[in-house]
Design an enzyme around this catalytic site. Structure first.
Site, PDB file in Angstrom:
ATOM      1  N   TYR A  80     -15.302  -8.962  20.745  1.00 41.59           N
ATOM      2  CA  TYR A  80     -14.042  -8.231  20.534  1.00 41.59           C
ATOM      3  C   TYR A  80     -13.663  -7.436  21.785  1.00 41.59           C
ATOM      4  CZ  TYR A  80     -13.838  -9.253  15.532  1.00 41.59           C
ATOM      5  OH  TYR A  80     -13.739  -9.888  14.322  1.00 41.59           O
ATOM      6  N   LYS A 129     -14.341 -16.992  15.441  1.00 47.27           N
ATOM      7  CA  LYS A 129     -14.938 -16.604  16.711  1.00 47.27           C
ATOM      8  C   LYS A 129     -16.398 -16.241  16.501  1.00 47.27           C
ATOM      9  CE  LYS A 129     -15.793 -12.866  16.418  1.00 47.27           C
ATOM     10  NZ  LYS A 129     -16.599 -12.135  15.410  1.00 47.27           N
TER      11      LYS A 129
END
Lengths: 369, 369
Positions: A221, A136
């Protein structure tokens, strides 16, 4: 306890076979030696700091193994080849890794390179007929991300994104509590994600390679967390940026952004993304019947969780170990994880990141629909 | 310990004379019996739930005493008169309380009525030549608040606002840490202020009397807290509203608002104000060298505090006891409190509230300058 066991059974048995677990009374199913489930053979692309962490964690995997390496640095390839027992023929550089198509010992490539390189690299891996696991953020914007999803679909390979928290026990326990109604209707999520970044010369602070700043790397996140904690995808976003150190955080590299998300069920999220604060990594989920907190929430662990019912206690297992065993099950067995980690789901995050940057520029509420 | 003692000496000695304190080694100065400092004689206006709490807490005050009562309900006046030993001649209703000007036994009036009534009542009290203590919010907008400040200045009386947290030991300890540089440069404040409001027929849910919703009543704690925690007044505000229960929270009565504040030094605040969630009342202040948390942060106590240095431990004293003793010192001795509670400072809060409501309506960043 019934619920906790059920939830743990949703994590693959293989990931639960670490020594600490049987003591907790988990229902561990051991495959017969030599007749175990098939193993995912993974080539790691990009042998930097995080790849090192992944490689070390994969030593404990039951269903995933490093069988290939891709790097632009010959000396690194040599060193890793020896350390992880990878044959010369399964080592590639960025010019020739398309040849991986002819390598029967590699099932998937785990891309752990700077963000802005992911899309092109993933599309090449897919064209080589290998499954893609991508760190990511999957890409630096939603359009790029969608092109990766499309390329993998066309090539008939899977595309998974390295959202390790989506397999983490405390995290999944909060998801279970929400799903089973223990928290009641969800009203509010708060995600404070950030750290103080060190070396000013790293790629994460280079807009061309990182595609942005803290939001791309750590703020994501809170974005991803908001979705799995609230259990919905947001309808709108607002955002505010502050930059206190423009010499370190240049044009297009965000230092600190606060952002807010509105969800279909009426919940709101209030989040912080920063490269310039310590003491963060806090998730707080508030429902009509109770709350849950994770703090630290997304660090490499141990994660700590508590709720209105008290402290949680799950053993710490390296997140990357669980992730890679779970991804093996997803790719090889078609297993459906508790929380999706597929490319299409990751595009939603990228749309939110796009929306946050747009909200910062425009100053108003940005619709995500 | 030196610093903690210094800080506690800034709270008036009188407020520290409660039994629990000497055990902690605080430097308590006891006035000689019978020759103590003068006492502030206070009339309470509005004998509702919070006034009851104030009255009970004032039983422990060393420098403040209830000497008058103002209520629209004759039966309440009778009951309170007896309970707090207030003579008939010092009891008033809302029609005749201007006569308080002729009452030599009353120095100040503490206004504890619905928000929208404060301005007119405070101006009448000032015109009667008595000092004004007004519950928060001081008024329902900054213009009204300023008119109160002006009226009190013109009448030569003091105007103080019931910001009890501004005298609370854990709160002041965080302020001390910030002021002495223990937290380093301040980067972020988070204030989650709210509760689930009960009875839908109370004045707090009546726009005409409350002037708004949760923001006026409880969100203002995060607004005020952001200012005393960060130690600056904000330059801008953005805000987002969500209403999940429009039947309970009518037109102009906000249920849930998230808002963000930007400060001159580069710090940001991210806050939640709500009448529809439990498990909140959390302050988090983050600096370059450390952090401090208060949770609960603004409830009636005990307040709990911790920082990167560990847990705080101050005894619980009813906030209203400390507040009223401190206000006596401010009014009678001209004492300068650690954190100001004067009307002009309170107008800043009202400007921020005005800005939040405007930001909700307009959707963008509202300058507070």
């Amino acid at each position: 306890m019934r619920s906790r066991r059920q939830f743990l059974q949703r994590i693959s048995a293989s990931a639960l076979m670490l020594p600490a677990l049987p003591a907790l009374g988990y229902n561990v199913v051991s495959p017969s030696p030599g007749t175990g489930a098939p193993v995912l053979r993974v080539a790691l692309m990009g042998l930097g700091g995080y790849a090192t962490r992944v490689a070390e964690a994969m030593r404990d995997c039951k269903r995933a193994r490093i069988t290939g390496l891709i790097s632009g640095t010959p000396a690194k390839l040599k060193e890793w080849q020896k350390k992880y027992n990878v044959p010369e023929k399964s080592c590639y550089n960025y010019d020739n890794f398309d040849n991986i198509r002819n390598n029967p010992d590699i099932d998937a490539v785990y891309i752990i390179t700077p963000n802005a390189l992911h899309a092109e690299q993933a599309i090449r891996v897919a064209a080589a007929g290998k499954h893609v696991i991508c760190e990511k953020p999957m890409a630096i914007n939603a359009a790029e991300g969608q092109s990766m999803v499309d390329a993998c679909a066309k090539a008939g390979v899977k595309l998974l994104v390295g959202y390790r928290m989506r397999f983490e026990p405390h995290t999944l326990e909060v998801v279970r509590m929400r799903e089973e109604g223990v928290l009641g209707k969800i009203k509010f999520f708060q995600g404070l994600s950030g750290f103080r970044i060190g070396n000013p010369n790293q790629w994460r602070l280079d807009k061309k390679l990182a595609g942005g700043g803290a939001l791309m790397d750590i703020g994501i996140y809170a974005v991803n967390g908001a979705r799995y904690m609230v259990g919905e995808d947001p309808l709108w976003v607002t955002a505010q940026e502050t930059k206190t150190d423009p010499s370190k955080f240049g044009e297009g590299v965000d230092e600190t952004i606060t952002f807010q998300l509105g969800f279909p069920g009426g919940a709101m999220a209030s989040c912080l993304s920063t490269y310039n604060m310590s003491n963060l990594d806090r998730f707080f989920l508030n429902g009509e019947k109770g709350f849950a907190e994770l703090h630290p929430a997304t660090g490499y662990g141990p994660i700590k969780g508590r709720s209105h019912q008290g402290e949680m206690s799950f053993p710490h297992i390296a997140h990357q170990t669980i992730q890679m065993d779970e991804m093996a099950a997803i790719i090889l067995d078609g297993k459906k994880p508790v929380l999706p980690v597929d490319g299409q789901s990751a595009v939603v995050d990228l749309k939110i990141l796009d929306g946050i940057y747009r909200a910062v520029r425009e100053g108003g509420k940005v619709s995500l629909q």
